[in-house]
Enzyme design. Structure first.
Site, PDB file in Angstrom:
ATOM      1  N   LYS A 124      42.113  43.758  70.920  1.00  0.00           N
ATOM      2  CA  LYS A 124      42.738  42.493  71.206  1.00  0.00           C
ATOM      3  C   LYS A 124      43.050  42.388  72.878  1.00  0.00           C
ATOM      4  O   LYS A 124      42.931  43.162  73.488  1.00  0.00           O
ATOM      5  CB  LYS A 124      44.301  42.524  70.697  1.00  0.00           C
ATOM      6  CG  LYS A 124      44.276  42.497  69.196  1.00  0.00           C
ATOM      7  CD  LYS A 124      45.071  41.410  68.641  1.00  0.00           C
ATOM      8  CE  LYS A 124      45.213  41.295  67.361  1.00  0.00           C
ATOM      9  NZ  LYS A 124      46.629  41.850  66.688  1.00  0.00           N
ATOM     10  N   HIS A 127      46.954  41.257  77.821  1.00  0.00           N
ATOM     11  CA  HIS A 127      46.989  40.338  78.518  1.00  0.00           C
ATOM     12  C   HIS A 127      48.461  40.312  79.430  1.00  0.00           C
ATOM     13  O   HIS A 127      49.160  41.421  79.349  1.00  0.00           O
ATOM     14  CB  HIS A 127      47.365  39.067  77.469  1.00  0.00           C
ATOM     15  CG  HIS A 127      48.274  39.279  76.391  1.00  0.00           C
ATOM     16  ND1 HIS A 127      49.667  38.888  76.766  1.00  0.00           N
ATOM     17  CD2 HIS A 127      48.008  39.378  75.258  1.00  0.00           C
ATOM     18  CE1 HIS A 127      50.249  39.437  75.326  1.00  0.00           C
ATOM     19  NE2 HIS A 127      49.471  39.622  74.717  1.00  0.00           N
ATOM     20  N   HIS A 130      51.724  42.300  78.386  1.00  0.00           N
ATOM     21  CA  HIS A 130      51.461  43.827  78.402  1.00  0.00           C
ATOM     22  C   HIS A 130      51.941  44.156  79.937  1.00  0.00           C
ATOM     23  O   HIS A 130      52.259  45.439  80.157  1.00  0.00           O
ATOM     24  CB  HIS A 130      50.101  44.144  78.060  1.00  0.00           C
ATOM     25  CG  HIS A 130      49.803  43.920  76.515  1.00  0.00           C
ATOM     26  ND1 HIS A 130      48.728  43.094  76.404  1.00  0.00           N
ATOM     27  CD2 HIS A 130      50.498  44.561  75.581  1.00  0.00           C
ATOM     28  CE1 HIS A 130      48.708  43.104  74.997  1.00  0.00           C
ATOM     29  NE2 HIS A 130      49.856  43.849  74.510  1.00  0.00           N
TER      30      HIS A 130
HETATM   31  N1  ARG Z   1      51.429  47.671  69.621  1.00  0.00           N
HETATM   32  C1  ARG Z   1      52.503  47.086  69.683  1.00  0.00           C
HETATM   33  C2  ARG Z   1      52.744  45.610  69.928  1.00  0.00           C
HETATM   34  O1  ARG Z   1      51.875  45.230  70.920  1.00  0.00           O
HETATM   35  C3  ARG Z   1      53.968  47.625  70.336  1.00  0.00           C
HETATM   36  C4  ARG Z   1      54.108  49.230  70.079  1.00  0.00           C
HETATM   37  C5  ARG Z   1      55.262  49.663  70.441  1.00  0.00           C
HETATM   38  N2  ARG Z   1      55.478  51.217  70.188  1.00  0.00           N
HETATM   39  C6  ARG Z   1      55.952  51.444  68.941  1.00  0.00           C
HETATM   40  N3  ARG Z   1      56.126  53.001  68.728  1.00  0.00           N
HETATM   41  N4  ARG Z   1      56.211  50.548  67.964  1.00  0.00           N
HETATM   42  O2  ARG Z   1      53.659  44.973  69.624  1.00  0.00           O
END
Ligand code: ARG
Length: 561
Positions: A124, A127, A130
């Site tokens: 993905k 962007h 982040h």
């Molecule tokens: N990948 C997830 C997102 O983009 C964030 C993960 C954050 N960390 C976790 N342990 N849930 O929304």
């Protein structure tokens, strides 16, 4: 010497801790009132007295002398004047001996902080959404290390889910190896977007089958998945390098595939798991929360299930004292639920899990990201900012050497600083022009101030001066600068306690402003012997403190600008 501590140690208020007194000691904007002031309003309740009376009483009891020259009580405030000359000597000695360790401490010795940040999603876009998690997490990582903690940076990759089935399906239908290899993550993302726009019923079915194949260990499906993962990671790692970010672990959601069953068993044993319309949930109604979904009716695990397994794994592996999740506030409920479930499971360490929530970043000239198409890639923002930085620098100082290198530090710094300058929970609108304003509350302003300080020191060396000692009674702008610099160690500590790198960013701007006032008000190289030495020490001390602040934030400091 920490004047706040020094003063706090000499004040006794029944039922109030020294730390609280220390925290409440403020630096009044107008130093003719005092160098430090304690507002007594807060203590009125405990002491059942008026703030005015409290200030008067504390004043009578305070042992004037030593570092404290004068104490006065004014309208409920207790004001302190310190001996500015000995303050200056103390602060300068400390900074000039500790140098790049100025602000550091050993308070975290033997303690571990896990920090989950950036946590990108495979295949993905990386962007602008982040940006905050990445730079906030990176800054917290350095700040905790600076305070002696062992920091463990974890990139909890989003590498689990049905979207990978979709991706493989899209690739099989429309993709080819050369194109993907050439286009990298962008090509992969295009395939995914195309699937979302164009997939037929038939393809949706195929996608589910591909996902099942990944799960069941099918070789071809897994090889494709690994390939997409690699493309994503090699892409984001380049950006991490630019941002001075690194991780100790890339254990993502998939890593927990075989670690969820034990959690489900434990939930069962502890009678926490309930059936609801075929799904398995933990009921959280008593806590005013919707249920935490553990298994869907088709038996599939969820994001929360993996986070439960991850938290337990981290505790077992790193034995953390704190585990931070630097994730947008949109996930507030998710983390509240996960933390609550762990608490219900009897994990006493659930109290050490902290969701470090932050607000949204958008661009002045457009929206942030949308599902099917227009996405602002973080890389584009960084590149554009570096380009603009080059133009600005070229205009200001056409003769500068290494313009490209300086532009890189200035441009990247501006993006990072943009995300770190405000209280983290605030939504931010990023503007290139504002971020690159030499006169604003910006990283480039601080960087420019550092270059200015360095150029003074370089000239002094060229003229054969040295400055190992030299002390005078500081004038107002010198005293203000010294006080600002002296606040750095407490600022770093507070930034860690509140998970707020913005405190350090604000310190940098404030100290830079005070340095520039000093620079305008006081002659340095043309001053008399004793003054010159003192001011050169002060200049060097300012450079050290500002450099340490920017470094903690992950921002480079050019030698010349
Ligand atoms: N990948 C997830 C997102 O983009 C964030 C993960 C954050 N960390 C976790 N342990 N849930 O929304």
């Amino acid at each position: 010497m920490d004047y706040r501590r020094y003063i706090a140690e000499r004040i006794l208020i029944d039922g109030v801790k020294k730390e609280e007194i220390e925290e409440n000691l403020a630096v009044p904007p107008d130093s003719s009132m005092g160098d430090y002031a304690l507002p007594c309003f807060k203590f009125a309740k405990v002491l059942r007295k008026s703030p005015v009376a409290i200030a008067e009483e504390l004043k009578e009891k305070f042992p004037v002398g030593g570092e404290i020259k004068e104490v006065s009580a004014v309208n409920g405030y207790l004001n302190f004047k310190v001996d500015k000359r000995s303050l200056a000597e103390e602060v300068l000695n400390q900074i000039l001996t500790e140098k790049e360790r100025y602000g550091a401490s050993e308070e975290g010795k033997g303690k571990t902080v896990c920090i989950d940040y950036s946590s990108v999603n495979i295949a993905k876009p990386f962007h602008i959404g982040h940006l905050s998690t990445t730079v906030l997490g990176g800054a917290l990582y350095r700040i905790f290390q600076f305070l002696g903690y062992r920091a463990v940076g974890i990139n909890h990759l989003g590498d689990y889910g049905t979207q990978f089935g979709k991706l493989i399906c899209a690739y099989k239908h429309w993709g080819n190896k050369e194109e993907v290899e050439k286009g990298g993550i962008h090509a992969v993302n295009d395939l995914y977007v195309r699937f979302n726009n164009e997939a037929t019923e038939e393809m949706e079915k195929e996608a589910r089958e591909y996902f099942r194949l990944i799960e069941s260990g099918d070789q071809e499906a897994n090889a494709l998945f690994e390939w997409f993962k690699e493309l994503t990671l090699s892409y984001v790692k380049k950006i991490y390098d630019k941002l001075h970010i690194s991780f100790d672990s890339y254990a993502g959601e998939r890593f927990y595939t075989d670690k969820m069953q034990p959690v489900i068993d434990e939930l069962n044993e502890k009678k926490l798991l309930k059936e609801s319309e075929g799904a398995k949930i933990v009921d959280l109604e008593k806590f005013n929360m919707p249920p935490c979904l553990i298994l869907r009716s088709d038996g599939a695990s969820l994001y929360a299930t993996r986070d439960l397994a991850a938290a337990i794994y981290r505790k077992n592996t790193y034995d953390f004292d704190k585990c931070l999740y630097v994730v947008a506030y949109q996930q507030n409920l998710h983390f509240k639920q996960v933390f609550k479930v762990l608490e219900l499971m009897g994990k006493e360490w659930a109290k050490d899990l902290v969701h470090v929530a932050y607000g949204m970043v958008s661009l002045e000239d457009g929206a942030m990201s949308t599902r099917k198409g227009k996405v602002v890639w973080l890389e584009e923002v960084i590149n554009k900012c570096v380009e603009k930085a080059y133009t600005v620098i070229d205009e200001k100082n056409p003769a500068l050497e290494n313009k490209a290198e300086v532009a890189e530090k200035v441009g990247v710094g501006a993006v990072v600083f943009g995300a770190l300058y405000n209280n983290k929970i605030k939504d931010i609108v990023f503007s290139y022009d504002k971020a690159l304003n030499f006169e604003g509350e910006t990283s480039v302003y601080v960087q420019y101030t550092c270059a200015r300080a360095r150029s003074v020191l370089d000239k002094a060396i060229a003229e054969g001066y040295s400055w190992n000692d030299g002390i005078i009674e500081p004038c107002a702008s010198e005293a203000e600068l010294i006080k600002a610099l002296a606040s750095f160690p407490a600022t770093v500590k507070a930034a860690a306690e509140n998970y707020e790198p913005s405190y350090i960013a604000r310190f940098a701007v404030d100290a830079a402003q005070k340095f520039n006032k000093f620079y305008i008000d006081c002659k340095i190289l043309q001053a008399g012997d004793e003054e010159r030495k003192f001011r050169l020490r002060l200049t060097q001390a300012a450079l050290i403190a500002l450099t340490n602040a920017l470094t903690l934030l992950g921002i480079g400091v050019p030698d010349k600008m």
